[in-house]
Design a protein around this motif. Sequence first.
Motif, short mmCIF file in Angstrom:
data_model
loop_
_atom_site.label_atom_id
_atom_site.label_comp_id
_atom_site.label_asym_id
_atom_site.label_seq_id
_atom_site.Cartn_x
_atom_site.Cartn_y
_atom_site.Cartn_z
N GLU A 66 32.65 137.77 31.56
CA GLU A 66 31.19 137.36 31.64
C GLU A 66 30.91 136.30 30.84
N PHE A 67 30.09 135.41 31.28
CA PHE A 67 29.45 134.32 30.35
C PHE A 67 28.23 133.82 31.05
N ARG A 68 27.48 133.31 30.17
CA ARG A 68 26.12 132.52 30.46
C ARG A 68 26.63 131.16 30.78
N TYR A 69 25.89 130.84 31.99
CA TYR A 69 26.15 129.22 32.14
C TYR A 69 24.83 128.72 32.67
N GLY A 70 23.94 128.07 31.80
CA GLY A 70 22.58 127.68 32.19
C GLY A 70 21.79 128.95 32.38
N PRO A 71 21.03 128.79 33.57
CA PRO A 71 20.19 129.78 33.79
C PRO A 71 20.75 130.97 34.69
N HIS A 72 22.19 130.98 34.63
CA HIS A 72 23.01 132.13 35.38
C HIS A 72 24.06 132.75 34.59
N ARG A 73 24.31 134.05 35.23
CA ARG A 73 25.41 134.73 34.44
C ARG A 73 26.52 134.66 35.35
N VAL A 74 27.65 134.23 34.92
CA VAL A 74 28.80 134.12 35.91
C VAL A 74 29.83 135.50 35.50
N THR A 75 30.35 136.13 36.31
CA THR A 75 31.34 137.17 36.14
C THR A 75 32.42 136.69 36.95
N VAL A 76 33.80 136.79 36.25
CA VAL A 76 34.78 136.47 37.02
C VAL A 76 35.53 137.54 36.79
N HIS A 77 36.24 138.28 38.09
CA HIS A 77 37.10 139.26 38.27
C HIS A 77 38.49 138.99 38.14
N SER A 78 39.33 139.92 37.63
CA SER A 78 40.74 139.72 37.80
C SER A 78 41.27 139.78 39.32
N ASP A 79 40.61 140.17 40.13
CA ASP A 79 41.06 140.05 41.51
C ASP A 79 40.74 138.66 42.23
N GLY A 80 40.10 137.79 41.47
CA GLY A 80 39.71 136.34 41.86
C GLY A 80 38.09 136.25 42.36
N ARG A 81 37.59 137.37 42.59
CA ARG A 81 36.02 137.21 42.74
C ARG A 81 35.28 136.68 41.70
N ILE A 82 34.33 135.71 42.06
CA ILE A 82 33.40 135.00 41.06
C ILE A 82 31.89 135.35 41.46
N GLU A 83 31.07 135.89 40.51
CA GLU A 83 29.88 136.40 40.87
C GLU A 83 29.07 135.60 40.25
N ILE A 84 27.88 135.15 40.77
CA ILE A 84 26.80 134.12 39.94
C ILE A 84 25.45 134.88 40.19
N GLU A 85 24.64 135.31 39.20
CA GLU A 85 23.56 135.70 39.13
C GLU A 85 22.76 135.09 38.34
N ARG A 86 21.39 134.67 38.97
CA ARG A 86 20.32 133.90 38.08
C ARG A 86 19.63 135.07 37.28
N VAL A 87 19.74 134.44 35.86
CA VAL A 87 19.01 135.22 34.89
C VAL A 87 17.80 134.81 34.66
N ARG A 88 16.83 135.72 34.60
CA ARG A 88 15.26 135.26 34.29
C ARG A 88 15.10 134.83 32.86
N ASP A 89 14.04 134.06 32.51
CA ASP A 89 13.81 133.70 31.39
C ASP A 89 13.77 134.84 30.16
N SER A 90 13.26 136.00 30.79
CA SER A 90 13.11 136.92 29.69
C SER A 90 14.63 137.60 29.31
N GLY A 91 15.79 137.14 29.97
CA GLY A 91 16.79 137.57 29.48
C GLY A 91 17.79 138.71 30.58
N SER A 92 16.60 138.96 31.63
CA SER A 92 16.93 140.06 32.55
C SER A 92 17.42 139.41 33.85
N LEU A 93 18.31 139.97 34.56
CA LEU A 93 18.62 139.27 35.72
C LEU A 93 17.72 139.75 37.00
N SER A 94 17.74 138.50 37.79
CA SER A 94 16.62 138.56 38.80
C SER A 94 17.25 139.78 39.91
#
Length: 104
Positions: A66-94
């Motif tokens: 997992e890594f932070r990319y701008g306003p998003h949290r990007v999770t890359v899985h070993s099976d090739g899946r890529i998840e992108i979640e928008r992070v709110r300003d407070s640091g919590s996920l939407s």
Amino acid sequence: MVAPDEGIPNEDERLSIRVINAIAEHEGTTPTEIRPVLYDTIDPDALDSLFSATHQGDTRADGNVEFRYGPHRVTVHSDGRIEIERVRDSGSLSSTSETASGDN
């Protein structure tokens, strides 16, 4: 909204390129227009090698990164899946998360 991957990831395409494509799709732009550029956030070569096959051709262990990319949290899985979640300003996920394959 980005549709989940319904196919098998293209094994010939570098993982970092798939992440760039997924971020661009998520943001509704082209890969050359996303900012910041990926290498300002994470080492693309390290990302590419993280889940690549060993020299003997064996698959690496299951897991994710997992890594932070701008306003998003990007999770890359070993099976090739890529998840992108928008992070709110407070640091919590939407409350909404989107899964992208980046296989365009």
